[in-house]
Design a protein around this motif. Structure first.
Motif, PDB file in Angstrom:
ATOM      1  N   ARG A 105     -24.791 -31.553 -50.960  1.00  0.00           N
ATOM      2  CA  ARG A 105     -23.519 -31.592 -50.216  1.00  0.00           C
ATOM      3  C   ARG A 105     -22.914 -32.998 -50.263  1.00  0.00           C
ATOM      4  NH1 ARG A 105     -26.484 -28.506 -46.432  1.00  0.00           N
ATOM      5  NH2 ARG A 105     -26.719 -30.384 -45.131  1.00  0.00           N
ATOM      6  N   TRP A 106     -23.769 -34.003 -50.089  1.00  0.00           N
ATOM      7  CA  TRP A 106     -23.270 -35.376 -50.080  1.00  0.00           C
ATOM      8  C   TRP A 106     -22.692 -35.756 -51.440  1.00  0.00           C
ATOM      9  CZ3 TRP A 106     -24.061 -40.009 -52.564  1.00  0.00           C
ATOM     10  CH2 TRP A 106     -23.545 -41.151 -51.938  1.00  0.00           C
ATOM     11  N   LEU A 107     -23.379 -35.349 -52.527  1.00  0.00           N
ATOM     12  CA  LEU A 107     -22.904 -35.687 -53.873  1.00  0.00           C
ATOM     13  C   LEU A 107     -21.560 -35.018 -54.173  1.00  0.00           C
ATOM     14  CD1 LEU A 107     -26.239 -35.492 -55.917  1.00  0.00           C
ATOM     15  CD2 LEU A 107     -24.875 -37.539 -55.440  1.00  0.00           C
ATOM     16  N   LEU A 108     -21.424 -33.759 -53.744  1.00  0.00           N
ATOM     17  CA  LEU A 108     -20.156 -33.069 -53.979  1.00  0.00           C
ATOM     18  C   LEU A 108     -19.007 -33.778 -53.238  1.00  0.00           C
ATOM     19  CD1 LEU A 108     -21.278 -29.320 -53.753  1.00  0.00           C
ATOM     20  CD2 LEU A 108     -20.474 -30.531 -55.790  1.00  0.00           C
ATOM     21  N   ASP A 109     -19.264 -34.097 -51.973  1.00  0.00           N
ATOM     22  CA  ASP A 109     -18.225 -34.779 -51.195  1.00  0.00           C
ATOM     23  C   ASP A 109     -17.950 -36.172 -51.752  1.00  0.00           C
ATOM     24  OD1 ASP A 109     -18.057 -32.595 -49.581  1.00  0.00           O
ATOM     25  OD2 ASP A 109     -19.241 -33.436 -47.932  1.00  0.00           O
ATOM     26  N   ARG A 110     -18.997 -36.828 -52.238  1.00  0.00           N
ATOM     27  CA  ARG A 110     -18.808 -38.180 -52.782  1.00  0.00           C
ATOM     28  C   ARG A 110     -18.029 -38.132 -54.088  1.00  0.00           C
ATOM     29  NH1 ARG A 110     -17.491 -42.180 -53.783  1.00  0.00           N
ATOM     30  NH2 ARG A 110     -18.276 -44.293 -53.407  1.00  0.00           N
ATOM     31  N   ARG A 111     -18.217 -37.054 -54.885  1.00  0.00           N
ATOM     32  CA  ARG A 111     -17.407 -36.891 -56.098  1.00  0.00           C
ATOM     33  C   ARG A 111     -15.939 -36.683 -55.730  1.00  0.00           C
ATOM     34  NH1 ARG A 111     -21.490 -33.144 -57.809  1.00  0.00           N
ATOM     35  NH2 ARG A 111     -22.931 -34.091 -59.316  1.00  0.00           N
ATOM     36  N   ASP A 112     -15.713 -35.878 -54.679  1.00  0.00           N
ATOM     37  CA  ASP A 112     -14.323 -35.650 -54.238  1.00  0.00           C
ATOM     38  C   ASP A 112     -13.675 -36.958 -53.770  1.00  0.00           C
ATOM     39  OD1 ASP A 112     -14.603 -32.986 -54.795  1.00  0.00           O
ATOM     40  OD2 ASP A 112     -14.990 -32.384 -52.709  1.00  0.00           O
ATOM     41  N   LEU A 113     -14.480 -37.782 -53.075  1.00  0.00           N
ATOM     42  CA  LEU A 113     -13.943 -39.067 -52.627  1.00  0.00           C
ATOM     43  C   LEU A 113     -13.603 -39.948 -53.816  1.00  0.00           C
ATOM     44  CD1 LEU A 113     -13.246 -41.178 -50.503  1.00  0.00           C
ATOM     45  CD2 LEU A 113     -15.679 -41.799 -50.401  1.00  0.00           C
ATOM     46  N   ALA A 114     -14.463 -39.942 -54.825  1.00  0.00           N
ATOM     47  CA  ALA A 114     -14.188 -40.746 -56.018  1.00  0.00           C
ATOM     48  C   ALA A 114     -12.909 -40.263 -56.715  1.00  0.00           C
ATOM     49  CB  ALA A 114     -15.378 -40.682 -56.972  1.00  0.00           C
ATOM     50  N   ALA A 115     -12.732 -38.934 -56.740  1.00  0.00           N
ATOM     51  CA  ALA A 115     -11.505 -38.400 -57.352  1.00  0.00           C
ATOM     52  C   ALA A 115     -10.276 -38.785 -56.534  1.00  0.00           C
ATOM     53  CB  ALA A 115     -11.624 -36.876 -57.469  1.00  0.00           C
ATOM     54  N   LEU A 116     -10.427 -38.686 -55.205  1.00  0.00           N
ATOM     55  CA  LEU A 116      -9.317 -39.095 -54.342  1.00  0.00           C
ATOM     56  C   LEU A 116      -9.019 -40.576 -54.526  1.00  0.00           C
ATOM     57  CD1 LEU A 116      -7.338 -38.548 -51.984  1.00  0.00           C
ATOM     58  CD2 LEU A 116      -9.233 -39.071 -50.418  1.00  0.00           C
ATOM     59  N   ARG A 117     -10.076 -41.369 -54.596  1.00  0.00           N
ATOM     60  CA  ARG A 117      -9.891 -42.804 -54.775  1.00  0.00           C
ATOM     61  C   ARG A 117      -9.170 -43.114 -56.078  1.00  0.00           C
ATOM     62  NH1 ARG A 117      -8.598 -46.748 -55.491  1.00  0.00           N
ATOM     63  NH2 ARG A 117      -9.372 -48.865 -55.148  1.00  0.00           N
ATOM     64  N   ALA A 118      -9.434 -42.340 -57.108  1.00  0.00           N
ATOM     65  CA  ALA A 118      -8.834 -42.600 -58.423  1.00  0.00           C
ATOM     66  C   ALA A 118      -7.335 -42.309 -58.445  1.00  0.00           C
ATOM     67  CB  ALA A 118      -9.541 -41.771 -59.489  1.00  0.00           C
ATOM     68  N   THR A 119      -6.851 -41.504 -57.486  1.00  0.00           N
ATOM     69  CA  THR A 119      -5.411 -41.195 -57.467  1.00  0.00           C
ATOM     70  C   THR A 119      -4.586 -42.321 -56.882  1.00  0.00           C
ATOM     71  OG1 THR A 119      -5.496 -40.165 -55.267  1.00  0.00           O
ATOM     72  CG2 THR A 119      -5.959 -38.741 -57.185  1.00  0.00           C
ATOM     73  N   ALA A 121      -4.187 -45.585 -57.603  1.00  0.00           N
ATOM     74  CA  ALA A 121      -3.485 -46.567 -58.436  1.00  0.00           C
ATOM     75  C   ALA A 121      -2.087 -46.088 -58.805  1.00  0.00           C
ATOM     76  CB  ALA A 121      -4.307 -46.864 -59.688  1.00  0.00           C
ATOM     77  N   GLU A 122      -2.009 -44.860 -59.301  1.00  0.00           N
ATOM     78  CA  GLU A 122      -0.700 -44.340 -59.711  1.00  0.00           C
ATOM     79  C   GLU A 122       0.208 -44.129 -58.508  1.00  0.00           C
ATOM     80  OE1 GLU A 122       1.202 -40.519 -62.139  1.00  0.00           O
ATOM     81  OE2 GLU A 122      -0.970 -40.768 -61.975  1.00  0.00           O
ATOM     82  N   LEU A 123      -0.357 -43.604 -57.426  1.00  0.00           N
ATOM     83  CA  LEU A 123       0.432 -43.363 -56.214  1.00  0.00           C
ATOM     84  C   LEU A 123       1.001 -44.671 -55.670  1.00  0.00           C
ATOM     85  CD1 LEU A 123       1.320 -41.408 -53.936  1.00  0.00           C
ATOM     86  CD2 LEU A 123      -0.871 -41.906 -52.821  1.00  0.00           C
ATOM     87  N   PHE A 124       0.147 -45.677 -55.565  1.00  0.00           N
ATOM     88  CA  PHE A 124       0.578 -46.945 -55.003  1.00  0.00           C
ATOM     89  C   PHE A 124       1.614 -47.635 -55.896  1.00  0.00           C
ATOM     90  CE2 PHE A 124      -0.008 -51.562 -54.337  1.00  0.00           C
ATOM     91  CZ  PHE A 124       0.320 -51.624 -52.994  1.00  0.00           C
ATOM     92  N   ALA A 125       1.396 -47.581 -57.199  1.00  0.00           N
ATOM     93  CA  ALA A 125       2.351 -48.199 -58.124  1.00  0.00           C
ATOM     94  C   ALA A 125       3.717 -47.537 -58.011  1.00  0.00           C
ATOM     95  CB  ALA A 125       1.824 -48.112 -59.552  1.00  0.00           C
TER      96      ALA A 125
END
Length: 914
Positions: A105-119, A121-125
């Motif tokens: 469960r933790w790994l799945l949620d942590r992958r989702d956080l990493a994906a969210l984190r990756a969005t 740069a483009e959003l902020f720019a």
């Protein structure tokens, strides 16, 4: 009087990055949740590590698995995604199904956080680019551009080219961007009147029990259309006068007079010499500094005869005086000119005709009148020549920004040409040619009942402790002590000029030198008593009251408030004790002025005390030119509050060197010091030699009296230069006035909280509905998440919001940077900071010049949801300038309807409260 920001708060919304803020909140919230979950998974892994590869018979594979589990536990505990999550999960699930399920469960949620984190740069720019485009769009706002033209002509000239640019700016454009943003925030979020950045409006209170019209509680509406009032910088007129005086032909036609108030003293001639130090014409804000001092010249035969000639011929022109002197002394023209030039330089002989007086609310037209009164062809011609400058000044206020640039250019050229025509080798025209105030109408209204209920009692109690914080009270007490040492109880002094001279020469100048080096608190935070060379009990009372306030604040701070964010509420007993302690030194008649902001919150409305000072009509004097009849109304109001058997008399400070000192007539009388000529009709001029000081033993106070009037004279200062900038004589007279400056530093001498992550905090301090100090946070620049090489923009933005959440900072604050590397006074001025705006964060970081800089964040109170001033465009940041009248006589009010309502209602409210 309402001081209202030029643009509504909604103007800055487009400069924010709302989606990036939501992204940052989501990332940080999920990160915090997964960090806590990771710790729980880490505990499971800790047990699993203990059961793996720890025996003596453990083989190489078991030892390797143990090492892998240890590494995995550290990664999960520190909220880091493993490099090979699949292998890690298989290793755990094969040994412990429950631990494997939790890790999955933790790994799945942590992958989702990493994906969210990756969005991010483009959003902020994207949002940063949109914010830059919005800043370029708002750069065309009329009120911003009109004020910017006067505040920074250089920046104004760069804006049109700047707004055409796109993309991420280079270094030069970033500097322009930061400057533009700073002025925009000043126009939206601050309330310091300057041109159209902030306007002023007169208001009235209405009684909601009798009048259902006019408003809704604290909400005030003001006119959408503002009226500008522009005046030529008086420094520019001073430069013209210098050109006239420098020309021998024109100088011959100028009236001359000996220094007013001169007298013979044994073998010397005594008079007040006045020095004027010319300001820098190339700076945005400049004025000529004035100082005076009692001066003596030896009584020579020529000087004696010259003074006699003046007495016989009071209306002399320079040429007539020169001709008489040449005949009397049998001297040549060069010798006469040299002698008179020396007397002019020493101030014994003066040329008063072309000076600007405090009541010349239209200084350029007043200068024209003075020229025409000379009744000389060249003077009339010069007055006519200045008609073009008058027309340009009049045209400026109603002009659009583009036309204003043309007007300023034409006005600068006109004044330069006039100086050249007067014989100047190089024209000297100040950088700031015009000063402007903007009137936002006189139709605003507020519910009197709501105002009294919120304000009267708590503000009245707060006023009781303000003398303890008054920076000028120790000086007034010291002057009283010096007088009693010289003249004794019940003593009297008729020679005020000598008294002032002796006071400064024998005592006060050295006293001021000592007090200038005095720090209020020593390195250990202990209060340092006032310099008290005369052992005065009143100074001891001031020290005692200050120490009592500090001790009580320390006790409240130590009693538990340090551990939470709850407001510190000073109860009535706290304030009453300090008020009683300061009473022996507190003045009996103390009109006070306050700058107040209303936080219009449904459940807990507050008034925030920004600044307090003593004096009569001071918040309104500068703006009498903006509202017809305001000066007459304030003059009538002053008569209603003057103590019995007393008159108010203005102390002008002599030659006007700043437009901020111009105002209408607000007192019946004026005090004319030596070296001044006076502005009012003769019967309302009180010359210094008509005044004396005596000690009233019954009231134990010094009283200034007029022999001619047979009444007490209360000096009043109505200018906007600080009294310490005034010449010696008027500055000393103000020690007998209600003028005061009382910055309310509630945290002085109170230890800071223990730093958390390098940040210390202070809670809000209030007395009932009155906020005395906003919440604040303090941190060194080195402890802030500043942009550093290698950090991505979205990481930087995320870091600021991580810092904000960790410290409990609000979304919007005002920051003050204490940094020796900051240029000019702006380094110490509060700057608006919006954590949701990348532009705002970037501009703030540019203020930090050294790693040793100290930053204080203060809550924005009222915040956007508590603003009570509205226009058709939205809600505006606003401040009320109010005057309260403690100790005023109980007279039936007979004040014209026009008068600013605070003068009437605040006095009534105080009486109701008492």
């Amino acid at each position: 009087m309402l001081r209202v920001a030029g643009l509504p708060i909604e103007t800055v919304h487009a400069l924010r990055c709302p989606a990036s803020r939501r992204w940052a909140d989501s990332v940080l919230t999920e990160d915090e949740r997964l960090r806590a979950a990771g710790e729980r998974v880490g505990d499971l892994l800790h047990d699993l590590v203990g059961r793996t590869g720890d025996g003596a018979d453990a083989g190489p594979d078991e030892a390797a698995d143990r090492r892998a589990l240890l590494k995995l536990r550290r990664e999960v505990f520190n909220n880091r995604l493993p490099q090979r999550p699949g292998e890690a999960l298989a290793l755990v699930a094969g040994r412990d199904a429950a631990a494997g399920e939790a890790l999955s469960r933790w790994l799945l949620d942590r992958r989702d956080l990493a994906a969210l984190r990756a969005t991010g740069a483009e959003l902020f720019a994207g949002e940063s680019a949109e914010a830059r485009a919005a800043l370029r769009a708002v750069a065309g706002e009329e009120r911003l551009r009109k004020g910017l033209l006067l505040a920074s002509p250089t920046l104004d000239a760069q804006i049109d080219a700047f707004v055409k640019g796109e993309g991420k700016p280079d270094k030069r454009r970033r500097k322009i961007e930061r400057s533009l943003l700073s002025y925009l925030y000043r126009t939206v979020c601050k309330t310091s009147p300057f041109s159209t950045f902030t306007g002023v409006a007169l208001g009235e209170f209405y009684d909601s029990r009798e009048d259902s019209a006019g408003g809704d509680g604290f909400e005030v509406r003001f006119a959408e259309k503002w009226t500008g009032h522009a005046r030529l910088n008086v420094v520019a007129l001073g430069r013209l006068a210098e050109c006239v005086i420098a020309d021998p032909v024109r100088r011959a036609d100028l009236p001359v007079a000996p220094a007013s108030g001169w007298g013979r003293d044994d073998d010397r001639v005594r008079y007040v010499r006045r020095w004027i130090t010319t300001g820098d014409d190339d700076t945005a804000v400049t004025f000529d500094a004035v100082k005076d001092r009692l001066f003596f010249l030896r009584r020579s035969g020529t000087l004696e005869r010259l003074l006699d000639f003046f007495e016989e011929n009071p209306a002399l022109r320079y040429g007539e005086l020169a001709a008489w002197l040449a005949e009397d002394a049998g001297a040549g023209a060069d010798e006469v000119e040299q002698y008179l030039a020396a007397l002019l330089d020493l101030g014994m002989v003066q040329v008063p005709a072309l000076r600007t007086a405090v009541h010349d609310t239209d200084p350029l037209r007043a200068f024209q009148r003075s020229l025409r009164e000379l009744d000389r062809p060249w003077a009339t011609g010069l007055a006519d020549r200045l008609t073009e400058a008058v027309a340009l000044t009049d045209r400026f206020a109603g002009a659009e920004p583009a036309e204003r640039r043309e007007v300023l250019a034409a006005l600068r050229a006109t004044l330069s040409d006039v100086q050249l025509e007067l014989g100047a080798e190089k024209p000297r025209v100040p950088q700031t040619l015009l000063y402007e105030d903007a009137a936002a109408g006189r139709e605003t209204s507020m519910d009197l009942g709501a105002w009294r209920e919120l304000t009267a009692e708590p503000l009245g109690r707060v006023e009781g402790v303000l003398p303890a914080f008054d920076l000028t009270l120790p000086q007034r007490v010291t002057f009283r002590g010096f007088f009693l040492a010289r003249y004794g109880q019940g003593g009297r002094c008729d020679d005020l000029l000598k008294l002032v001279h002796d006071f400064h020469e024998d005592f006060f100048d050295q006293y001021m030198t000592f007090t200038a080096s005095r720090t209020t608190f020593d390195t250990d935070g202990r209060y340092v008593p006032e310099v008290n060379w005369l052992g005065l009990p009143q100074l001891k009372a001031i020290d005692s009251a200050r120490q009592m306030f500090i001790d009580k604040m320390r006790a409240l701070w130590a009693s538990g408030a340090e551990g939470d964010d709850a407001d510190i509420d000073l109860d009535a007993g706290f304030l009453a004790d300090v008020t009683a302690e300061i009473a022996p030194a507190a003045p009996r008649f103390a009109p006070m002025s306050h700058h107040i902001q209303l936080a219009d919150r449904p459940d807990d409305p507050l008034i925030v005390l920004n600044r307090s000072y003593g004096g009569l009509s001071f918040p309104f004097s500068r703006f009498t030119q903006c509202f017809e009849g305001l000066d007459t109304a304030l003059l009538a109001a002053a008569d209603q509050v003057r103590p019995p058997d007393a008159v108010f008399a203005e102390v002008t400070g002599g030659t006007v060197t700043s437009n901020l000192n111009l105002h209408g007539r607000l007192t019946e009388y004026e005090i004319v010091c030596p070296g001044e000529s006076g502005t009012l009709p003769q019967e309302y001029r009180i010359h210094l030699d008509d005044l004396y000081i005596e000690h009233d033993e019954a009231a134990d106070r010094l009283v200034l009296r007029s022999t001619r009037l047979g009444r007490e004279v209360i000096p009043v200062y109505l200018g906007y230069l600080v009294p310490l900038a005034l010449p010696e004589l008027p500055r000393t007279l103000l020690l007998l006035s209600p003028t005061s400056m009382a910055p309310l530093n509630v945290w002085g001498g109170v230890p800071e909280s223990a730093p958390v992550g390098g940040v210390t905090r202070r809670p809000r301090v209030r007395h009932g509905s009155v906020v005395l100090s906003r919440r604040s946070w303090s941190a060194p620049a080195a402890g802030l998440p500043l942009l550093s090489p290698g950090t991505s923009d979205d990481d930087w933005f995320l870091g600021w919001h991580r810092f904000r959440r960790a410290t409990g900072l609000p979304d919007r604050v005002f920051v003050t940077v204490s940094d020796s590397g900051a240029r000019g006074a702006t380094g110490a001025k509060p700057q608006y900071l919006d954590f949701d705006s990348a532009l705002s964060l970037t501009a703030f970081e540019a203020l930090l010049k050294t790693a040793e800089a100290r930053v204080v964040f203060r809550e924005m109170l009222p915040d956007e949801d508590g603003l009570h001033a509205v226009s058709d465009r939205g809600a505006h940041v606003a401040e009320l300038a109010v005057e309260t009248l403690a100790g005023a006589p109980e007279r039936a009010p007979d004040i014209p309807e026009l008068v600013s309502a605070e003068l009437v209602s605040a006095d009534s409210a105080r009486r109701d409260a008492s």
